[in-house]
Design a protein around this motif. Structure first.
Motif, PDB file in Angstrom:
ATOM      1  N   ALA A 212       0.810  -1.219   0.000  1.00 38.04           N
ATOM      2  CA  ALA A 212       0.000   0.000   0.000  1.00 38.04           C
ATOM      3  C   ALA A 212       0.839   1.263   0.000  1.00 38.04           C
ATOM      4  O   ALA A 212       0.447   2.282  -0.575  1.00 38.04           O
ATOM      5  N   ASN A 213       2.000   1.217   0.633  1.00 35.30           N
ATOM      6  CA  ASN A 213       2.848   2.405   0.738  1.00 35.30           C
ATOM      7  C   ASN A 213       4.241   2.103   0.209  1.00 35.30           C
ATOM      8  O   ASN A 213       4.605   0.954  -0.023  1.00 35.30           O
ATOM      9  N   GLY A 214       5.025   3.142   0.045  1.00 38.70           N
ATOM     10  CA  GLY A 214       6.386   2.966  -0.436  1.00 38.70           C
ATOM     11  C   GLY A 214       6.496   3.260  -1.918  1.00 38.70           C
ATOM     12  O   GLY A 214       5.501   3.464  -2.621  1.00 38.70           O
ATOM     13  N   TRP A 215       7.741   3.275  -2.394  1.00 37.87           N
ATOM     14  CA  TRP A 215       8.017   3.615  -3.793  1.00 37.87           C
ATOM     15  C   TRP A 215       7.252   2.692  -4.719  1.00 37.87           C
ATOM     16  O   TRP A 215       7.143   1.503  -4.461  1.00 37.87           O
ATOM     17  N   PRO A 216       6.676   3.220  -5.828  1.00 38.15           N
ATOM     18  CA  PRO A 216       6.724   4.604  -6.311  1.00 38.15           C
ATOM     19  C   PRO A 216       5.567   5.475  -5.818  1.00 38.15           C
ATOM     20  O   PRO A 216       5.308   6.529  -6.387  1.00 38.15           O
ATOM     21  N   LEU A 217       4.878   5.020  -4.771  1.00 38.13           N
ATOM     22  CA  LEU A 217       3.716   5.750  -4.265  1.00 38.13           C
ATOM     23  C   LEU A 217       4.067   6.651  -3.086  1.00 38.13           C
ATOM     24  O   LEU A 217       3.177   7.074  -2.354  1.00 38.13           O
ATOM     25  N   ASP A 218       5.354   6.944  -2.901  1.00 37.81           N
ATOM     26  CA  ASP A 218       5.766   7.798  -1.790  1.00 37.81           C
ATOM     27  C   ASP A 218       6.019   9.243  -2.231  1.00 37.81           C
ATOM     28  O   ASP A 218       6.473  10.065  -1.443  1.00 37.81           O
TER      29      ASP A 218
END
Length: 233
Positions: A212-218
């Motif tokens: 759900a979180n972390g690269w590339p969604l950071d």
């Protein structure tokens, strides 16, 4: 092969995976692939047969193939001079940090020029397309490589120089009469490049099962230039 009529595995042991010869110190190894193949060869039912293993990559990609997934400007730059290509590779593999220092990169240890990495990636991407062709012939094929899902239409990203998934999918559609395609991505990171390239293409549906979180969604959902961040497509 009795009991396993539709199994096909594509793996060329001559295709190197490690990036050390280019001076890139990112720890990418091929040991899992070689160990998995060895285990299959010792399988009580599979081991005595070899028809399930295709051990050669004999398909080649052309600029036309890449243009089905990437912009003409990006493809042009990939095939341009070695210095331009080296800059693209450096950015894609994050070999220089924000302060201009080498990051996981030791050019003095390289035995091959950085620009040669493009040929390696073309070969890997060609294997993905070949895997698709074999799957159409045999019913199922698994490829021990590929998956460069972070490459976008106009740039490489996340150690992915070109998007072999979209290249292969559209090659199969254009040349082998394949209609709709599902891309089911189970990597820990979102397949952002694949989703962005195929946005609006009803013939290719993508499903990315990622953390759900972390690269590339950071990063921010809106870039500094005002455009939407394609990672969130």
């Amino acid at each position: 092969l009795k009991g396993y009529p539709h199994i096909m595995i594509l793996y060329d042991p001559q295709l190197a995976v490690s990036l050390r010869s280019f001076g890139i110190q990112i720890p990418i190894h091929d040991s899992r692939a070689t160990r998995t193949l060895a285990a299959l060869r010792h399988h009580p039912n599979l081991g005595s047969h070899r028809r399930w293993h295709r051990d050669r990559l004999d398909l080649q990609l052309s600029p036309k193939d890449l243009l089905r997934a990437h912009t003409s400007a990006y493809v042009h730059d990939l095939y341009a001079d070695s210095q331009s290509l080296a800059r693209i590779i450096s950015a894609t593999y994050e070999l220089v940090d924000d302060e201009g220092n080498y990051h996981r990169y030791a050019p003095d240890r390289a035995t091959r020029p950085l620009s040669d990495l493009f040929a390696r990636m073309l070969e890997i991407a060609a294997g993905t397309a070949q895997c698709g062709q074999l799957a159409l012939d045999s019913g199922f094929c698994y490829y021990f490589s590929g998956g460069m899902h972070h490459a976008h239409a106009d740039h490489g990203s996340g150690f992915c120089l070109i998007n072999d998934i979209v290249i292969a999918a559209r090659k199969l559609q254009a040349e082998m009469g394949v209609g709709k395609i599902w891309v089911v991505d189970t990597d820990a990171h979102k397949g952002d490049g694949t989703a962005a390239i195929t946005q609006g293409d009803d013939s290719i549906k993508t499903l990315s099962i990622h953390m759900a979180n972390g690269w590339p969604l950071d990063g921010p959902k809106t870039l500094s230039n005002g455009n939407s961040n394609p990672a969130f497509v």
